[in-house]
Scaffold this active site. Structure first.
Site, short mmCIF file in Angstrom:
data_model
loop_
_atom_site.label_atom_id
_atom_site.label_comp_id
_atom_site.label_asym_id
_atom_site.label_seq_id
_atom_site.Cartn_x
_atom_site.Cartn_y
_atom_site.Cartn_z
N TYR A 141 0.90 -1.24 0.02
CA TYR A 141 0.35 -0.03 -0.34
C TYR A 141 1.35 1.53 -0.01
O TYR A 141 0.98 2.64 -0.29
CB TYR A 141 -0.68 -0.23 1.81
CG TYR A 141 -1.92 -1.35 0.96
CD1 TYR A 141 -2.18 -2.00 0.21
CD2 TYR A 141 -3.21 -1.55 2.36
CE1 TYR A 141 -3.01 -3.05 0.30
CE2 TYR A 141 -3.50 -2.37 2.04
CZ TYR A 141 -3.67 -3.28 1.09
OH TYR A 141 -4.92 -4.39 1.59
N LYS A 190 3.95 -15.22 3.40
CA LYS A 190 3.72 -16.18 2.34
C LYS A 190 5.47 -16.57 2.04
O LYS A 190 5.82 -16.09 0.05
CB LYS A 190 3.48 -15.37 1.10
CG LYS A 190 2.82 -16.11 0.10
CD LYS A 190 1.98 -16.63 -0.07
CE LYS A 190 1.42 -17.50 -1.54
NZ LYS A 190 0.41 -19.15 -1.08
N ASP A 223 -2.78 -18.59 3.23
CA ASP A 223 -3.53 -18.84 2.68
C ASP A 223 -3.83 -19.80 3.46
O ASP A 223 -5.13 -20.09 3.33
CB ASP A 223 -3.17 -19.66 1.44
CG ASP A 223 -1.81 -20.13 0.67
OD1 ASP A 223 -1.01 -19.89 1.58
OD2 ASP A 223 -1.28 -20.87 0.26
N ASP A 247 -4.77 -6.76 6.37
CA ASP A 247 -6.25 -6.00 5.47
C ASP A 247 -7.25 -6.81 6.04
O ASP A 247 -7.90 -7.20 6.17
CB ASP A 247 -5.94 -5.50 5.02
CG ASP A 247 -6.65 -4.32 4.21
OD1 ASP A 247 -7.89 -4.08 5.10
OD2 ASP A 247 -6.59 -3.92 3.12
N ASP A 251 -10.58 -8.40 8.09
CA ASP A 251 -12.15 -8.57 7.69
C ASP A 251 -13.35 -10.09 7.66
O ASP A 251 -13.92 -10.12 8.35
CB ASP A 251 -11.83 -8.43 6.12
CG ASP A 251 -12.46 -6.41 6.48
OD1 ASP A 251 -12.17 -5.42 7.25
OD2 ASP A 251 -13.07 -5.52 5.76
#
Ligand code: NAD
Length: 357
Positions: A141, A190, A223, A247, A251
């Site tokens: 970001y 990851k 994942d 992020d 959620d």
């Protein structure tokens, strides 16, 4: 205590839920003899309208000088034009960067009175108590991004960059929190694909080994974490991860509680004021209807009192009051599952009544 608090009500339901949190703050001030000087400032879409920018200089200056910041939510269809010069969310990114708010704390612990509100089975969600710590000022970001010509039209790129210092400081905050909880820390990355994740993995492991040998530490690929979060959420205590993974996972995690209207978050840096807000957005679909759930913002206020002002008794009292209101069966529409519900102001009043008992 006599401190200044910057209040950024924002757009949509932001001002509605912030008003209720400020009523609770006033009640706490009266009860404990504190003076909270609350300064309300433009930020988000309203600031674009009034100042041409989502984060006016004066807003930022007052925030810098305040002990803490309470934010409602920003954004809405009025400012959604993708070709617009600036957007409300740019104000959010800028305030995080300017104030060095690199760690975002999101507790996810479903209320025992609302287990049925989650779309997940009660036997999966009950007893879950996770603290997510998301890195907030680095990664994709904030990395270099742009567009360039390509034979097919255009090519776009965003880059994920992290350095040792950025990883260490946020993992340290997470590890310190784990030490005060169940002493379990999970780092999500990851590393099988991304170089930035491989740095996270080595820096984080070294830091924990050196400074926090008392913690039970493990690493999980993002994942896999997406699956574990909804299949065995009870197994996690503190989870730390980079900006974009955090992020998305937070959620997803919000569904463990069943409503965005119940979850607060804190964004911390050192030194300087922390920023406290509900995790939900400005909910333009219900703005102005008086039905928004103010509890996430009221719980964000409790986090503000605890983390920025070290008022643990006051914070715990607010959390107890919210718990009592839910135990007594009071619901706003978003958590009523089709049953009877009360409005934003009435819910704020129920919390005030519970505080008074
Ligand atoms: P949202 O969180 O605003 O709403 C999602 C859904 O949840 C809607 O149906 C809404 O009615 C409901 N909801 C959210 N908060 C609620 C509450 N307190 N009480 C009852 N119901 C509630 O997400 P969205 O619709 O994707 O985004 C709307 C706007 O908010 C967009 O402009 C987005 O960019 C912005 N946004 C801002 C923030 C922020 O200020 N930190 C965060 C997320 C989204």
């Amino acid at each position: 205590m006599n401190v200044q608090i910057a209040v950024l009500p924002g757009d949509g339901i932001g001002p509605e839920v912030t008003t209720e949190a400020l009523r609770v703050l006033a009640a706490i001030a009266r009860k404990f003899g504190h003076t909270f000087d609350c300064v309300s400032l433009p930020m988000g879409g309203n600031a674009i309208d009034s100042h041409g920018t989502p984060l006016p200089d004066e807003t930022l200056a007052v925030c810098r000088k305040s002990a803490a910041i309470l934010l409602g939510a920003v954004g809405g269809p009025k400012w959604d034009d993708p070709n617009a010069k600036t957007r409300p969310e740019a104000g959010l990114l800028k305030i995080r960067k300017e104030l060095g708010l690199f760690a975002n704390l999101r507790p996810i612990a479903p209320s025992p009175h609302l287990i049925g509100a989650s779309p997940l089975k009660p036997e999966i969600v009950s007893g879950t108590d996770i603290l997510f710590v998301r890195e907030l000022t680095g990664g994709l970001y904030f990395g270099e991004s742009g567009r360039r010509p390509h034979p097919s039209g255009e090519e776009a790129y965003s880059t994920m960059t992290y350095n040792t210092h950025e990883v260490e400081r946020v993992v340290r905050i997470a590890a310190e929190a784990a030490r005060k909880r169940r002493k379990k820390l999970t780092m999500v990355d990851k590393a099988n694909v991304l170089e930035a994740s491989r740095l996270w993995r080595s820096v984080s492991a070294n830091l924990v080994k050196k400074e926090f040998p008392d913690l039970q530490y493990d690493v999980v690929l993002v994942d896999s974490m997406a699956m574990h979060l909804i299949s065995r959420p009870r197994d996690f205590d503190v989870v730390v991860t980079e900006n974009m993974f955090g992020d998305i996972l937070t959620d997803e995690g919000s569904m463990i509680t069943g409503s965005m209207g119940l979850l607060p978050s804190a964004s911390l840096g050192t030194p300087g004021p922390g920023l406290y807000e509900p995790i939900h957005g400005s909910a333009p679909d219900i703005a102005g209807k008086g039905i928004a759930n103010p509890l996430a913002t009221i719980l964000a206020l409790a986090m503000l009192l605890r983390h920025s002002l070290e008022l643990e008794t006051e914070a715990a009292l607010i959390e107890k009051a919210v718990d009592k209101v839910l135990a007594d069966g009071w619901r706003t529409k978003d958590i009523a599952a089709g049953g009877p519900s009360i409005g934003t102001v009435e819910m704020g009043q129920k919390v005030l009544d519970a505080l008074a008992t």
